[in-house]
Design an enzyme around this catalytic site. Structure first.
Site, PDB file in Angstrom:
ATOM      1  N   ASP A   1      -0.476   6.611   3.660  1.00  0.00           N
ATOM      2  CA  ASP A   1      -0.143   7.283   3.067  1.00  0.00           C
ATOM      3  C   ASP A   1       0.297   7.352   1.644  1.00  0.00           C
ATOM      4  O   ASP A   1      -0.132   6.339   1.365  1.00  0.00           O
ATOM      5  CB  ASP A   1       1.666   7.150   3.585  1.00  0.00           C
ATOM      6  CG  ASP A   1       1.346   5.434   3.660  1.00  0.00           C
ATOM      7  OD1 ASP A   1       1.983   4.667   4.823  1.00  0.00           O
ATOM      8  OD2 ASP A   1       0.546   5.332   2.392  1.00  0.00           O
TER       9      ASP A   1
ATOM     10  N   ASP B   1       2.861   7.767  -1.790  1.00  0.00           N
ATOM     11  CA  ASP B   1       3.631   6.955  -2.714  1.00  0.00           C
ATOM     12  C   ASP B   1       3.722   7.525  -3.592  1.00  0.00           C
ATOM     13  O   ASP B   1       2.849   7.592  -4.409  1.00  0.00           O
ATOM     14  CB  ASP B   1       4.401   5.944  -2.649  1.00  0.00           C
ATOM     15  CG  ASP B   1       4.179   5.533  -0.645  1.00  0.00           C
ATOM     16  OD1 ASP B   1       4.359   6.016  -0.144  1.00  0.00           O
ATOM     17  OD2 ASP B   1       4.143   4.000  -0.620  1.00  0.00           O
TER      18      ASP B   1
ATOM     19  N   ASP C   1       5.596  -6.145  -5.572  1.00  0.00           N
ATOM     20  CA  ASP C   1       4.945  -8.110  -5.684  1.00  0.00           C
ATOM     21  C   ASP C   1       3.433  -8.079  -5.627  1.00  0.00           C
ATOM     22  O   ASP C   1       3.585  -9.561  -6.611  1.00  0.00           O
ATOM     23  CB  ASP C   1       4.753  -7.742  -3.322  1.00  0.00           C
ATOM     24  CG  ASP C   1       4.348  -6.611  -2.701  1.00  0.00           C
ATOM     25  OD1 ASP C   1       3.226  -6.217  -3.480  1.00  0.00           O
ATOM     26  OD2 ASP C   1       4.319  -6.357  -1.274  1.00  0.00           O
TER      27      ASP C   1
HETATM   28  P1  ATP Z   1       0.564   0.075   3.666  1.00  0.00           P
HETATM   29  O1  ATP Z   1       1.105   1.133   3.440  1.00  0.00           O
HETATM   30  O2  ATP Z   1      -1.031  -0.262   3.778  1.00  0.00           O
HETATM   31  O3  ATP Z   1       1.346  -1.617   4.552  1.00  0.00           O
HETATM   32  P2  ATP Z   1       1.407  -0.641   0.716  1.00  0.00           P
HETATM   33  O4  ATP Z   1       0.969  -1.375   0.013  1.00  0.00           O
HETATM   34  O5  ATP Z   1       1.296   1.177   0.684  1.00  0.00           O
HETATM   35  O6  ATP Z   1       0.808  -1.127   1.859  1.00  0.00           O
HETATM   36  P3  ATP Z   1       4.453  -0.151   1.392  1.00  0.00           P
HETATM   37  O7  ATP Z   1       4.353  -0.860   1.822  1.00  0.00           O
HETATM   38  O8  ATP Z   1       3.829   0.929   1.627  1.00  0.00           O
HETATM   39  O9  ATP Z   1       3.140  -0.886   1.445  1.00  0.00           O
HETATM   40  O10 ATP Z   1       4.957  -0.150   0.125  1.00  0.00           O
HETATM   41  C1  ATP Z   1       4.304   0.350  -1.063  1.00  0.00           C
HETATM   42  C2  ATP Z   1       4.375  -0.004  -2.135  1.00  0.00           C
HETATM   43  O11 ATP Z   1       5.675  -0.640  -2.633  1.00  0.00           O
HETATM   44  C3  ATP Z   1       4.129  -1.619  -2.683  1.00  0.00           C
HETATM   45  O12 ATP Z   1       2.233  -1.131  -2.926  1.00  0.00           O
HETATM   46  C4  ATP Z   1       4.242  -2.043  -3.519  1.00  0.00           C
HETATM   47  O13 ATP Z   1       4.031  -1.888  -4.892  1.00  0.00           O
HETATM   48  C5  ATP Z   1       5.702  -1.874  -2.999  1.00  0.00           C
HETATM   49  N1  ATP Z   1       6.091  -2.845  -2.328  1.00  0.00           N
HETATM   50  C6  ATP Z   1       6.348  -2.576  -0.714  1.00  0.00           C
HETATM   51  N2  ATP Z   1       7.280  -3.494  -0.096  1.00  0.00           N
HETATM   52  C7  ATP Z   1       7.718  -4.730  -1.211  1.00  0.00           C
HETATM   53  C8  ATP Z   1       8.823  -5.520  -1.491  1.00  0.00           C
HETATM   54  N3  ATP Z   1       9.073  -6.035  -0.277  1.00  0.00           N
HETATM   55  N4  ATP Z   1       8.288  -6.424  -2.382  1.00  0.00           N
HETATM   56  C9  ATP Z   1       7.889  -5.920  -4.115  1.00  0.00           C
HETATM   57  N5  ATP Z   1       6.582  -4.556  -3.466  1.00  0.00           N
HETATM   58  C10 ATP Z   1       6.976  -3.563  -2.413  1.00  0.00           C
HETATM   59 MG    MG Z   2       2.015   2.307   1.883  1.00  0.00          MG
END
Ligand code: ATP
Ligand code: MG
Length: 426
Positions: A57, A59, A138
């Site tokens: 996905d 963002d 994070d």
């Molecule tokens: P995946 O989609 O593979 O789980 P992701 O890194 O894209 O990994 P998401 O939950 O989609 O994770 O979040 C997108 C982005 O938002 C992350 O890459 C991070 O930068 C930020 N993020 C998400 N959750 C948190 C959190 N709990 N604390 C801080 N930053 C966060």
């Molecule tokens: Mg994601």
């Protein structure tokens, strides 16, 4: 912007330029920029592309406020309260567009940030610059911003270097960051398994010290994390890591089994099975995995004098689901499914009269049969039950009659009074 953190075009890894980012996400960045705003692909999609994983996905991050984003894209909707952002839709895609946010420090009492008494952020809607937005992410590897129009990568926390070194590093002191949001400790474990990265020592320490705060997270959010962790092709690896960090019990209300016990072998067989199904692009459901992870608990609750007490078995089912519910909000639609799988285990065992024919047509037969095979795998042998059912499905009508006949003959009494098997109940 701080020039030294803005990686020049020449240094951008080729893999990033070649990556097939969603054309729709790129279009969104383009439109934001044409409207005079900044726009970047950010987070997981940039990280995954750099590691060579196909991003699932996309963002987008921008300095436009949700209202401004909403005005630019006709098919869009502002969502969220704790964390307001915009969903921009195409016919078959949804892209999350979030506005740069300022980081909430502990002393911060500005109106957009609300924290509870333990430092957990409850509302987080203070807009900021890209640098500020970066600080509240994070891990450094999740804080890379890529502008695919002008081919620019913004890397304020050495994320690129950490990706190359395969290490998970927290942005800021992880002890404080995990207090703000304890779920970050689960995310650290999940990313380290998914990417095969090491976890830096201070992050490890923070998981040990702050893991207990997971007990304060809503069960709905924990269910989301449960699915991400266990329906991920890395379920077994995650399970072992969660266990070694002492945080498994916040996700699964049936842990702490002895090494090599039936219970642990069975849970692990189910996790491996889930990983293998996902790797083979087969469907998986959290219901099946929850049924499996809680099966040892159900058996323990139903045990009486070395055998299974049926009354206890049926009485414990709802309670055990309820107790898991307190940790992770298991959606109601799975409750019946889980109970069906469990109760069918008894019917798969008794095989009385014409029941086996009916069971074959039960909508949950396939799941219950897969479950039985896992039990057998973990227990070594359940008196050939799995094999019996494999045969019973395969053979024609006369073959089925003969299988039932030999089963009747092999039994001392027509109705078996004892359920469960020694190995499973030990
Ligand atoms: P995946 O989609 O593979 O789980 P992701 O890194 O894209 O990994 P998401 O939950 O989609 O994770 O979040 C997108 C982005 O938002 C992350 O890459 C991070 O930068 C930020 N993020 C998400 N959750 C948190 C959190 N709990 N604390 C801080 N930053 C966060
Ligand atoms: Mg994601």
């Amino acid at each position: 912007m701080n020039k030294k953190n803005k990686v020049s075009t020449a240094k951008i890894p080729k893999i990033l330029k070649e990556n097939k980012f969603s054309p729709f996400a790129i279009e969104i960045v383009k439109k934001l920029k044409q409207s005079g705003f900044q726009g970047y692909l950010v987070g997981g999609c940039v990280r995954d592309s750099l590691v060579g994983i196909k991003a699932k996905d996309f963002d987008v991050s921008t300095n436009a406020t949700p209202e401004e984003v909403r005005k630019i894209f006709r098919s869009s909707r502002i969502i969220g309260k704790r964390f307001r952002l915009v969903h921009v839709y195409s016919r078959n895609e949804l892209i999350e567009v979030s506005t740069f946010r300022a980081h909430a420090s502990k002393e911060d009492n500005s109106s957009g940030i609300v924290k509870d008494s333990e430092g957990k952020i409850l509302r987080d809607n203070v807009w900021g610059t890209i640098e500020e937005d970066c600080i509240r992410r994070d891990f450094s590897i999740n804080a890379l911003y890529f502008d695919p129009i002008d081919n620019q990568l913004c890397d304020f926390h050495n994320g690129l270097q950490h990706i190359q070194k395969k290490i998970l590093v927290s942005i800021g002191d992880p002890l404080i960051r995990f207090e703000e949001d304890p779920v970050r400790s689960l995310r650290a474990i999940r990313f380290s398994s998914k990417l095969n990265f090491k976890i830096s020592n201070d992050v490890k320490e923070a998981i040990y010290q702050k893991g207990h705060l997971l007990g304060n997270i809503s069960n709905a959010r924990m269910f989301d994390e449960f699915c991400k962790i266990f329906l991920s092709k890395n379920a077994l690896n995650n399970f072992n890591k969660l266990d070694s960090f002492g945080v498994l019990r916040y996700l699964v209300n049936s842990s702490d089994y002895k090494e090599n016990s039936f219970s642990l072998r069975f849970q692990k067989a189910a996790l491996i099975n889930t990983d293998n199904r996902l790797k083979a692009s087969k469907s998986v459901t959290p219901g099946f995995l929850i049924a499996a992870l809680l099966w040892p608990r159900l058996l323990n609750a139903s045990k009486e004098k070395g055998a299974l007490n049926l009354r206890k078995f049926f009485r414990s089912m709802d309670r055990i689901i309820r107790e898991q519910q307190a940790l992770t909000a298991v959606p109601r639609k799975f409750h019946g499914y889980i109970k069906d799988i469990w109760s069918l285990q008894l019917k798969l065992e008794t095989r009385l009269g014409h029941q086996p024919y009916k069971i074959l047509n039960h909508p949950r037969f396939r799941a219950a049969y897969d479950f039985l095979l896992l039990r057998e795998e973990a227990a070594g042998d359940l008196q050939g039950m799995g094999n019996w059912w494999t045969q019973f499905q395969k053979v024609n009508r006369p073959g089925k009659i003969s299988l039932l006949k030999s089963l009747r003959e092999s039994r001392s009494s027509p109705v078996e009074k004892k359920f469960g098997f020694l190995e499973e109940l030990s």
